[in-house]
Design a protein around this motif. Structure first.
Motif, PDB file in Angstrom:
ATOM      1  N   ASP A   7       0.818  -1.218   0.000  1.00 57.28           N
ATOM      2  CA  ASP A   7       0.000   0.000   0.000  1.00 57.28           C
ATOM      3  C   ASP A   7       0.851   1.268   0.000  1.00 57.28           C
TER       4      ASP A   7
ATOM      5  N   ARG B 218      -4.128  -8.450  -2.196  1.00 53.28           N
ATOM      6  CA  ARG B 218      -5.125  -7.441  -1.846  1.00 53.28           C
ATOM      7  C   ARG B 218      -5.842  -6.916  -3.088  1.00 53.28           C
TER       8      ARG B 218
ATOM      9  N   GLN C  95      -1.374  -5.867  -5.877  1.00 54.91           N
ATOM     10  CA  GLN C  95      -1.285  -5.209  -4.574  1.00 54.91           C
ATOM     11  C   GLN C  95      -1.259  -6.309  -3.516  1.00 54.91           C
TER      12      GLN C  95
END
Length: 175
Positions: free
Chosen positions: A44, A88, A124
């Motif tokens: 992130d 993710r 991600q």
């Protein structure tokens, strides 16, 4: 004019340990011909995950496909095994090395042969724990998350191929 990494990435190469000739293709490969997958795994914070094996090898997390394994499952399994990470996002396939084997049989019976693809994807991820390090896989001793250009330099210490693939992903705005 091509950069050094572009020239290296795009040139046909013989890979002795795999007994095959490879050629990079900057497009997603046919899913049924993917024999292995490596991921440009982004956190992130915009960092890229780099693994280091007990032998000192640096590489993008990934590995060989299991029988009947869907590509997204392959990505999730390899991230857990080699990086202690979880997906993710969906994976975005962006390129592959087309591999033409010179060997009489595939590396494993279920893998495509003599033509297969070593695919690359961006996803991600979250670093959620330690690598699971299965007995039949790489023994990862360190996982680092680095700014993209630092990750290229770290990968280049052992694996110019993965360093060049990451440079390609950066150049294309995927990272």
């Amino acid at each position: 004019m091509q950069t050094l990494w572009q020239t290296r990435l795009m040139r046909p190469t013989y890979v002795a340990y795999a007994g095959c000739d490879i050629q990079y293709r900057p497009t997603p490969p046919p899913a049924d011909l993917i024999s292995r997958l490596h991921l440009v795994a982004r956190t992130d914070e915009g960092l890229v995950v780099v693994c280091r094996s007990v032998e000192g090898w640096r590489f993008l997390p990934g590995g060989t496909r299991e029988p009947d394994e869907p590509v997204p499952q392959l990505a999730a399994r390899e991230l857990a095994e080699e990086a202690g990470a979880s997906l993710r996002s969906e994976i975005h396939l962006f390129g592959a090395h087309e591999a033409i084997s010179r060997l009489a049989a595939p590396y494993r019976p279920h893998l495509p042969h003599p033509r297969a693809y070593w695919a690359y994807a961006v996803a991600q991820v979250a670093l959620t724990g330690s690598p699971t390090n299965p007995d039949d896989g790489e023994q990862v001793v360190a996982v680092t998350a680095l700014p993209p250009q630092e990750a290229v330099a770290e990968l280049a210490k052992h694996d110019a191929l993965h360093a060049d693939v990451l440079a390609e992903a950066i150049d294309r705005g995927l990272v």
